[in-house]
Design an enzyme around this catalytic site. Structure first.
Site, PDB file in Angstrom:
ATOM      1  N   THR A 196       0.842  -1.188   0.000  1.00  7.36           N
ATOM      2  CA  THR A 196       0.000   0.000   0.000  1.00  7.36           C
ATOM      3  C   THR A 196       0.884   1.247   0.000  1.00  7.36           C
ATOM      4  O   THR A 196       2.019   1.192   0.447  1.00  7.36           O
ATOM      5  CB  THR A 196      -0.883  -0.027   1.266  1.00  7.36           C
ATOM      6  OG1 THR A 196      -1.785  -1.130   1.178  1.00  7.36           O
ATOM      7  CG2 THR A 196      -1.651   1.253   1.448  1.00  7.36           C
ATOM      8  N   ARG A 224     -13.712  -7.381  -1.523  1.00  4.39           N
ATOM      9  CA  ARG A 224     -12.971  -7.256  -0.268  1.00  4.39           C
ATOM     10  C   ARG A 224     -12.569  -5.800  -0.043  1.00  4.39           C
ATOM     11  O   ARG A 224     -12.101  -5.124  -0.949  1.00  4.39           O
ATOM     12  CB  ARG A 224     -11.732  -8.141  -0.297  1.00  4.39           C
ATOM     13  CG  ARG A 224     -10.899  -8.112   1.006  1.00  4.39           C
ATOM     14  CD  ARG A 224      -9.705  -7.198   0.918  1.00  4.39           C
ATOM     15  NE  ARG A 224      -8.854  -7.256   2.129  1.00  4.39           N
ATOM     16  CZ  ARG A 224      -7.781  -6.509   2.335  1.00  4.39           C
ATOM     17  NH1 ARG A 224      -7.416  -5.633   1.409  1.00  4.39           N
ATOM     18  NH2 ARG A 224      -7.070  -6.634   3.443  1.00  4.39           N
ATOM     19  N   ILE A 225     -12.738  -5.304   1.171  1.00 10.27           N
ATOM     20  CA  ILE A 225     -12.319  -3.965   1.551  1.00 10.27           C
ATOM     21  C   ILE A 225     -11.311  -4.088   2.680  1.00 10.27           C
ATOM     22  O   ILE A 225     -11.548  -4.796   3.659  1.00 10.27           O
ATOM     23  CB  ILE A 225     -13.521  -3.110   1.988  1.00 10.27           C
ATOM     24  CG1 ILE A 225     -14.454  -2.874   0.799  1.00 10.27           C
ATOM     25  CG2 ILE A 225     -13.054  -1.773   2.566  1.00 10.27           C
ATOM     26  CD1 ILE A 225     -15.742  -2.181   1.146  1.00 10.27           C
ATOM     27  N   GLY A 226     -10.182  -3.428   2.539  1.00 11.28           N
ATOM     28  CA  GLY A 226      -9.141  -3.488   3.552  1.00 11.28           C
ATOM     29  C   GLY A 226      -9.165  -2.290   4.475  1.00 11.28           C
ATOM     30  O   GLY A 226     -10.166  -1.588   4.607  1.00 11.28           O
ATOM     31  N   ASP A 227      -8.016  -2.029   5.095  1.00  9.17           N
ATOM     32  CA  ASP A 227      -7.939  -0.929   6.057  1.00  9.17           C
ATOM     33  C   ASP A 227      -7.746   0.426   5.404  1.00  9.17           C
ATOM     34  O   ASP A 227      -8.090   1.459   5.992  1.00  9.17           O
ATOM     35  CB  ASP A 227      -6.777  -1.175   7.019  1.00  9.17           C
ATOM     36  CG  ASP A 227      -5.425  -1.078   6.319  1.00  9.17           C
ATOM     37  OD1 ASP A 227      -4.716  -0.067   6.487  1.00  9.17           O
ATOM     38  OD2 ASP A 227      -5.077  -2.009   5.579  1.00  9.17           O
ATOM     39  N   THR A 246       0.072   0.502   6.707  1.00 11.96           N
ATOM     40  CA  THR A 246       0.246  -0.461   5.629  1.00 11.96           C
ATOM     41  C   THR A 246       0.528  -1.821   6.240  1.00 11.96           C
ATOM     42  O   THR A 246       1.166  -1.920   7.282  1.00 11.96           O
ATOM     43  CB  THR A 246       1.404  -0.056   4.699  1.00 11.96           C
ATOM     44  OG1 THR A 246       1.656  -1.108   3.765  1.00 11.96           O
ATOM     45  CG2 THR A 246       2.689   0.206   5.477  1.00 11.96           C
ATOM     46  N   GLY A 247       0.037  -2.869   5.605  1.00 11.38           N
ATOM     47  CA  GLY A 247       0.305  -4.199   6.139  1.00 11.38           C
ATOM     48  C   GLY A 247      -0.917  -5.089   6.069  1.00 11.38           C
ATOM     49  O   GLY A 247      -1.733  -4.993   5.149  1.00 11.38           O
ATOM     50  N   GLY A 249      -4.231  -5.837   6.457  1.00 12.06           N
ATOM     51  CA  GLY A 249      -5.385  -4.967   6.637  1.00 12.06           C
ATOM     52  C   GLY A 249      -6.327  -5.404   7.727  1.00 12.06           C
ATOM     53  O   GLY A 249      -6.824  -4.591   8.506  1.00 12.06           O
TER      54      GLY A 249
END
Length: 326
Positions: A196, A224-227, A246-247, A249
């Site tokens: 990210t 899919r939705i991440g952080d 970043t990482g 999520g």
């Protein structure tokens, strides 16, 4: 006030065997972004303008996982997400499931400034983009030959792959493959190296801002939705600091990582680097991640519990640094 400051990242969780040429390309891009931000500050642009400008540059370059060069879904398409936050009044905007918008971070800013909402996703975000007249392109614009090859490897291994730039010789050659797979929400994954992008800044008036953008996970489920688009998880800014994460999520979401930095500064009285170190150590619950942060005093900080993190910093007093490893 301590003057302006900027921090930028291109993801945490770097494969230790990443070719030297790739490392140099990453450092050059981070340096270019820092110089872009420095020029913007010297032109007296406010913090919110600077973070958008820098993340747009990262989205346009295919090196990292955002905009052009985004990771591919299991269906071979690109679904991008981004968020931006202005510490002045904690205004924010976010988008997810964007497939044709050339610069998702700019659409996130338009959500913040020209809509009654904070977050738009999928067809709603795309419709809003067209209403606002932002630049759109075919989904193929975002897809690179390298990503197509990495998706093939991911499907053959039946796994989610975070780092679309791991050498495509086969997953068995990647040192990020571990004997005890990392767990994501209780399920094993065999490769960990997210990429990210994000930027955090404080301007000469002490105003903080943050922005984050990503293509997500290689071979991720569609939808899919991440952080990254979640305010308080992947991105946060207030009168104390600006943070971009970043990482992994799912771990960042559970720990509301970005907001936690501001919270421990406010409620525990910790300094910026102390707060970052505390959050990375105490709030990830065995997850893997990294973050960059700036304070309203002009300080910069980073922390990560991964092999490395692509990051760069610059401050008004002349400090400038770009790094990958510890």
């Amino acid at each position: 006030m301590g003057g302006w400051a900027i921090a930028v990242h291109g993801g945490a969780g770097v494969d230790p065997n990443l070719p030297q040429q790739r490392q140099e390309e990453a450092k050059q891009l981070l340096t270019r972004c820092l110089n872009l931000g420095i020029s913007a500050f010297r032109s007296n642009l406010p913090a919110i303008d600077v973070v958008e400008l820098v993340v747009r540059e990262l989205e346009t370059d295919p090196l990292f996982n955002s905009g052009r060069g985004s990771a591919l879904t299991a269906k071979g398409t690109v679904e991008m997400e981004a968020s931006i936050m202005d510490g002045c009044g904690r205004r924010c905007g976010a988008v997810s499931g964007v497939t044709t918008v050339k610069n998702p971070v700019s659409l996130a800013r338009l959500v913040m400034e020209r809509s009654p909402h904070s977050y738009l996703a999928f067809s709603g975000a795309e419709e809003f983009a067209r209403q606002q007249g932002v630049e759109v392109v075919d989904n193929e614009y975002f897809i690179t030959e390298e990503n197509v090859g990495m998706l093939k490897l991911a499907k053959e291994a039946n796994t989610i792959v975070f780092d679309y730039r791991i050498p495509a010789l086969g997953l068995e050659t990647c040192s990020a493959v571990v004997e005890s797979p990392i767990q994501m929400n209780g399920l094993p994954i065999s490769v960990y190296a997210p990429e990210t992008v994000g930027c955090v800044v404080v301007d000469s008036k002490g105003r903080c801002a943050a922005a984050t953008s990503t293509g997500g996970l290689m071979n991720k489920m569609t939808g899919r939705i991440g952080d990254s688009p979640l305010i308080g998880a992947g991105t946060y800014a207030c009168n104390l600091c600006g943070v971009s994460c970043t990482g992994e999520g799912e771990a960042i979401i559970r720990g509301t990582l970005a907001r936690e930095v501001a919270a421990v500064m406010e409620y525990k009285g910790l300094g910026l680097q102390e707060a970052v170190d505390f959050v990375v150590k105490e709030r990830l619950d065995e997850g893997k991640a990294g973050l960059i942060a700036v304070s309203s005093k002009g300080e910069v900080a980073c922390g990560f519990n991964t092999t490395g993190m692509f990051r760069g910093f610059a401050t008004e007093d002349g400090f400038m640094e770009v790094g990958i490893w510890d």
